[in-house]
Every structure is written in structure tokens, then in C-alpha cells.
Enzyme design. Structure first.
Site, PDB file in Angstrom:
ATOM      1  N   GLN A  44       0.811  -0.729   0.119  1.00 58.40           N
ATOM      2  CA  GLN A  44      -0.307  -0.139   0.113  1.00 58.40           C
ATOM      3  C   GLN A  44       0.802   1.876  -0.156  1.00 58.40           C
ATOM      4  O   GLN A  44       1.899   1.373   0.769  1.00 58.40           O
ATOM      5  CB  GLN A  44      -0.867  -0.246   1.350  1.00 58.40           C
ATOM      6  CG  GLN A  44      -2.111  -0.307   1.174  1.00 58.40           C
ATOM      7  CD  GLN A  44      -2.596  -1.458   2.419  1.00 58.40           C
ATOM      8  OE1 GLN A  44      -2.175  -1.385   3.502  1.00 58.40           O
ATOM      9  NE2 GLN A  44      -3.953  -1.568   2.721  1.00 58.40           N
ATOM     10  N   ASN A  64      -4.570   1.242  -2.138  1.00 54.65           N
ATOM     11  CA  ASN A  64      -3.763  -0.073  -2.557  1.00 54.65           C
ATOM     12  C   ASN A  64      -3.090   0.176  -3.773  1.00 54.65           C
ATOM     13  O   ASN A  64      -3.415   0.774  -4.568  1.00 54.65           O
ATOM     14  CB  ASN A  64      -5.046  -0.752  -2.554  1.00 54.65           C
ATOM     15  CG  ASN A  64      -5.688  -1.567  -1.233  1.00 54.65           C
ATOM     16  OD1 ASN A  64      -5.163  -1.158  -0.257  1.00 54.65           O
ATOM     17  ND2 ASN A  64      -7.035  -1.620  -1.463  1.00 54.65           N
ATOM     18  N   CYS A  73      -5.819   1.536   7.294  1.00 53.10           N
ATOM     19  CA  CYS A  73      -4.863   0.046   7.699  1.00 53.10           C
ATOM     20  C   CYS A  73      -3.714   0.134   8.687  1.00 53.10           C
ATOM     21  O   CYS A  73      -3.659   1.108   9.001  1.00 53.10           O
ATOM     22  CB  CYS A  73      -3.606   0.724   6.326  1.00 53.10           C
ATOM     23  SG  CYS A  73      -2.454  -0.733   6.187  1.00 53.10           S
ATOM     24  N   ASN A 190     -11.896  -7.096   3.542  1.00 55.06           N
ATOM     25  CA  ASN A 190     -10.930  -8.200   3.612  1.00 55.06           C
ATOM     26  C   ASN A 190     -10.804  -9.543   4.751  1.00 55.06           C
ATOM     27  O   ASN A 190     -12.065  -9.701   5.052  1.00 55.06           O
ATOM     28  CB  ASN A 190     -10.483  -7.837   4.939  1.00 55.06           C
ATOM     29  CG  ASN A 190      -9.917  -6.539   3.969  1.00 55.06           C
ATOM     30  OD1 ASN A 190      -8.791  -6.076   3.089  1.00 55.06           O
ATOM     31  ND2 ASN A 190     -10.462  -4.670   4.244  1.00 55.06           N
ATOM     32  N   CYS A 217      -1.768  -7.989   8.047  1.00 57.29           N
ATOM     33  CA  CYS A 217      -2.934  -6.960   8.256  1.00 57.29           C
ATOM     34  C   CYS A 217      -3.667  -6.113   9.794  1.00 57.29           C
ATOM     35  O   CYS A 217      -3.885  -7.137  10.136  1.00 57.29           O
ATOM     36  CB  CYS A 217      -4.300  -7.895   7.684  1.00 57.29           C
ATOM     37  SG  CYS A 217      -5.561  -6.607   7.611  1.00 57.29           S
ATOM     38  N   SER A 219      -5.633  -3.995  10.713  1.00 54.25           N
ATOM     39  CA  SER A 219      -6.927  -4.397  11.207  1.00 54.25           C
ATOM     40  C   SER A 219      -7.338  -5.536  10.863  1.00 54.25           C
ATOM     41  O   SER A 219      -8.412  -5.976  11.462  1.00 54.25           O
ATOM     42  CB  SER A 219      -7.337  -3.761  10.017  1.00 54.25           C
ATOM     43  OG  SER A 219      -7.219  -3.784   8.038  1.00 54.25           O
TER      44      SER A 219
END
EC number: 5.1.1.7
Length: 274
Positions: A44, A64, A73, A190, A217, A219
Site C-alpha cells: 500500500q 491499494n 490500514c 478483507n 494485516c 486491521s
């Protein structure tokens, strides 16, 4: 244009100071920069902008690799906090930022970890967004000719969490993209594959919306713990083991914000002619 390359547990970012530089990112430019063979390469792009509110320190934008802008993010937020201090944009330890989704407080700890107040998880289907008539702890979905049991939550971005017996053998690459673009997620989602080791420890792989599977990731880790607590599977403080490393997540439940703590690493600085 000057930039920095950073990562949070292997989830890598190109970070650009748009406070002291005049920059504009079109989707085409972002896709070109994201190319790992012909550009810089990243999961990202993070852009640091001046605040829109005098009570805040910065505005935080996230893109993204496909050029789409997203609102959240977690790993990027930690890198954002390290970046603005490294570049002398602030010397504060508590950094207040706005995002496309709201506001966040990022705290740099004495041991150079970053603690992020991710806000309160939102399980309302309309907030995710997710097509459902009411809040459920577990939803039943049909995908790839399978019946899937999952939890759904917004951490400022949409998450679907599936419990699996073993993340090493989970169908991340096949089921992930099918669920990401499932019709019940009008803005895509996601997809987290969560293995509960014990109440204080999970293993997790995440297929990220617009990026595919990543090393970590932030989040997604928050979403998995929130869903696990909602379903009665997890304790208030959980160690999350991702392919790229460890995050610590703490949530006292409804009415309280969720906190994520983890590392942020500066890799190198660069300059690119646009």
C-alpha cells in the site's frame, strides 16, 4: 519525489510526505509505482497530508496497489507514526490523525513500538457494509460451492473472519478472492482465516481487499480478535501470530476502543522522478 520504504511485519509501504512536497497520485501512477519489477513495489501507498482540523496533527491517506483508496490500514498507521517522527514532521509521542473514516490516535512507546487506538469495532451490517437483516455473531454464506460460517465487522474497513483448524492448510488463495468479492459485500471485504490456539493466542492469515494475501494485516488482526471476543472464543488481550510476525490486540468489549500494538520498521529512503 522523495519517499521512504517501510514495513510492519512484512506488510510493506511506500510512504510519501505531502506536507512539504506537492504531489498528486492518480490511480495510473499508483499502479505504476506499485509494480515490484518496474516501480518501487509495495502492498500500500501511505500519504501524509496536512490536517483539515487544527486539533489534529495530520491527515492519513491509504491507497491499494490497484489505485483504489481505502479508509483503514493498521500496519500502515504504525509506519505512519514512525515516519512523521523520523522525518521531523512532529516530535509528539501521541499523534492525532484523520482518515477517510474518522480519527485515530497513534502512540509511539518507549521501546519504539506503536500503539494504535483503532476505535470501537462496529458489527452493524450496514456499517461494514454487509447484506444482512440484523447483527449476528455468526453468518452463514455460500461461496465456492461451500457453506461458510463467518463473523463480520467493520474496523473502519470491511472484514469477514472465518475460523479454521489450521491456517497452514486454509484455502486462503482459493476461498479468499471468492469471498472478497462476494455479492453480500457490496464494497468487497478483507478475509481473515483464524486459528484459535488458546483464548489468549490466535494464528491468522488475511486475504486483503485489493491486495491479495499479505504478510500481515493490522486491521485484520483487530477484526479477528473482535469477532473472536464477540463469539466468546477469546480473552480481552490476545497475541496474534501472522506470517510476518506478532501483534498484540486488546479490547474490553462493547463501548470501548480496541488497541493494537506492534512494530514499524524504516527500510530505506529513496527519490523517484515522476
Amino acid at each position: 519525489m522523495q519517499f521512504s520504504k517501510m514495513h510492519g511485519l512484512g506488510n510493506d509501504f511506500m510512504v510519501v510526505d505531502a506536507v512539504t512536497q506537492n504531489v498528486f497520485f492518480s490511480p495510473e501512477l499508483i499502479r505504476r509505482l506499485a509494480d515490484r519489477h518496474l516501480g518501487v513495489g509495495f502492498d500500500q501507498l501511505l500519504v501524509v497530508e496536512p490536517p483539515y482540523d487544527p486539533e489534529l496533527d495530520f491527515h492519513y491517506r491509504i491507497f491499494n496497489t490497484d489505485g483504489s483508496e481505502v479508509a483503514q490500514c493498521g500496519n500502515g498507521a504504525r509506519c505512519f507514526a514512525r515516519f512523521v517522527r523520523l522525518k521531523g514532521l512532529t516530535n509528539k509521542r501521541d499523534i492525532r490523525v484523520s482518515t477517510a473514516n474518522g480519527r485515530m490516535v497513534l502512540t509511539v512507546t518507549d521501546d519504539d513500538l506503536v500503539r494504535v487506538n483503532m476505535g470501537e469495532p462496529n458489527f452493524e451490517p450496514s456499517a461494514v457494509p454487509f447484506r444482512a437483516n440484523k447483527v449476528e455473531k455468526t453468518y452463514i454464506m455460500r461461496a465456492a460451492e461451500q457453506t461458510i460460517l463467518c463473523g463480520v465487522v467493520s474496523m473502519g474497513n470491511p472484514h469477514c473472519v472465518i475460523q479454521v483448524d489450521d491456517v497452514d492448510t486454509a484455502a486462503v488463495e482459493t476461498l479468499g478472492p471468492v469471498l472478497e468479492s462476494h455479492e453480500r459485500f457490496p464494497e468487497r471485504a478483507n478475509i481473515g482465516f483464524m486459528q484459535v490456539v488458546k483464548r489468549e493466542h490466535i494464528r491468522l492469515r488475511v486475504y486483503e481487499r485489493g491486495a491479495g494475501e499479505t504478510q500481515a494485516c493490522g486491521s485484520g488482526a483487530c477484526a479477528a480478535v473482535a469477532v473472536g471476543i464477540q463469539q466468546g472464543l477469546l480473552a480481552e488481550e490476545v497475541r496474534v501470530e501472522l506470517p510476518g510476525g506478532r501483534l498484540d490486540i486488546a479490547w474490553k468489549g462493547p463501548g470501548h476502543p480496541l488497541y493494537m500494538t506492534g512494530p514499524a520498521v524504516h527500510v530505506y529512503d529513496g527519490f523517484i522522478h515522476l
